[in-house]
Scaffold this active site. Structure first.
Site, PDB file in Angstrom:
ATOM      1  N   ALA A  70       8.907-126.307  17.056  1.00 13.99           N
ATOM      2  CA  ALA A  70      10.087-126.019  16.247  1.00 13.99           C
ATOM      3  C   ALA A  70      10.820-124.798  16.780  1.00 13.99           C
ATOM      4  O   ALA A  70      10.253-123.968  17.489  1.00 13.99           O
ATOM      5  CB  ALA A  70       9.678-125.786  14.791  1.00 13.99           C
ATOM      6  N   ASP A  71      12.087-124.714  16.429  1.00 13.53           N
ATOM      7  CA  ASP A  71      12.881-123.534  16.719  1.00 13.53           C
ATOM      8  C   ASP A  71      13.792-123.308  15.524  1.00 13.53           C
ATOM      9  O   ASP A  71      14.380-124.251  15.008  1.00 13.53           O
ATOM     10  CB  ASP A  71      13.711-123.719  17.992  1.00 13.53           C
ATOM     11  CG  ASP A  71      14.311-122.394  18.439  1.00 13.53           C
ATOM     12  OD1 ASP A  71      13.566-121.576  19.008  1.00 13.53           O
ATOM     13  OD2 ASP A  71      15.514-122.164  18.196  1.00 13.53           O
ATOM     14  N   THR A  72      13.867-122.069  15.071  1.00 17.03           N
ATOM     15  CA  THR A  72      14.656-121.735  13.883  1.00 17.03           C
ATOM     16  C   THR A  72      15.676-120.657  14.205  1.00 17.03           C
ATOM     17  O   THR A  72      15.357-119.684  14.885  1.00 17.03           O
ATOM     18  CB  THR A  72      13.733-121.236  12.742  1.00 17.03           C
ATOM     19  OG1 THR A  72      12.749-122.242  12.454  1.00 17.03           O
ATOM     20  CG2 THR A  72      14.520-120.940  11.473  1.00 17.03           C
ATOM     21  N   GLY A 107      15.092-126.874  14.162  1.00 19.78           N
ATOM     22  CA  GLY A 107      14.930-128.100  14.928  1.00 19.78           C
ATOM     23  C   GLY A 107      13.444-128.342  15.054  1.00 19.78           C
ATOM     24  O   GLY A 107      12.678-127.410  15.331  1.00 19.78           O
TER      25      GLY A 107
END
Length: 194
Positions: A70-72, A107
């Site tokens: 994930a990427d935030t 994401g």
């Protein structure tokens, strides 16, 4: 093959993401990907987080393994805020967020025996007005430096939030309900039995 289905790999060194997965009943194996997280020219927050999540997954997950990456980021008034890294950048970020509504956008990329998929989850967060003293005191805790947008809602940042619409877990860094649903769809069976 059952071992592949029974084990979840977390492609992240984030203690928040690890904790969320453990609380949800997983026993994730951590593999930390090394990827360039630079924003491409003209890239939207949604495109950025999805692209980076997929890149992180591809960096450490083998075909058929159950994995999540994930990427935030935080997005406010078309600006994208990742991790500030320095107290000076954190101060600017937190002053920008003060009294505003922003989006926390994650994401997520997932894989399993049945393939791969990616998705984007956004949560809208409204903040109260903050004084400079409050912001400086918060920065001195060290918490903002490695958090997207410069705050952790599971920590001291919760005191700034008036309300939110959407997934709380997403603000922490991983939308767990969506992750569980997608892993099931991808043929993963890696929840611990209680």
């Amino acid at each position: 093959m059952s071992e592949v289905k029974d084990r979840l790999v977390l492609a992240s060194g984030s203690p928040q993401r690890f904790s969320l997965l453990v609380e949800a009943g997983f026993e994730p194996e951590v593999r930390v990907p090394k990827v360039d997280e630079s924003i491409l020219v003209g890239e939207s927050a949604n495109s950025l987080v999805e692209r980076l999540a997929v890149k992180k997954l591809d960096a450490v997950i083998n075909v058929g393994e159950c994995g999540v990456a994930a990427d935030t980021v935080v997005s406010v008034n078309e600006k994208i805020f990742g991790k500030p890294g320095t107290p000076e950048i954190a101060l600017k970020m937190l002053q920008t967020l003060s009294g505003e509504t922003h989006d926390v956008i994650t994401g997520v990329a997932l894989s399993g025996p049945k393939g791969r998929l990616s998705l984007i989850v956004a949560t809208q967060v409204k903040w109260r007005e903050l004084t400079k003293e409050e912001i400086v005191t918060y920065i001195q805790t060290g918490e903002p430096l490695d958090k997207a947008g410069g705050y952790g809602i599971q920590g001291g940042g919760k005191n700034f939030v008036v309300s939110f619409v959407g997934s709380f877990d997403n603000i922490v860094g991983l939308p767990i309900n969506e992750v569980i649903s997608c892993l099931s769809e991808l043929g993963c069976d890696c929840l611990k039995s209680f």
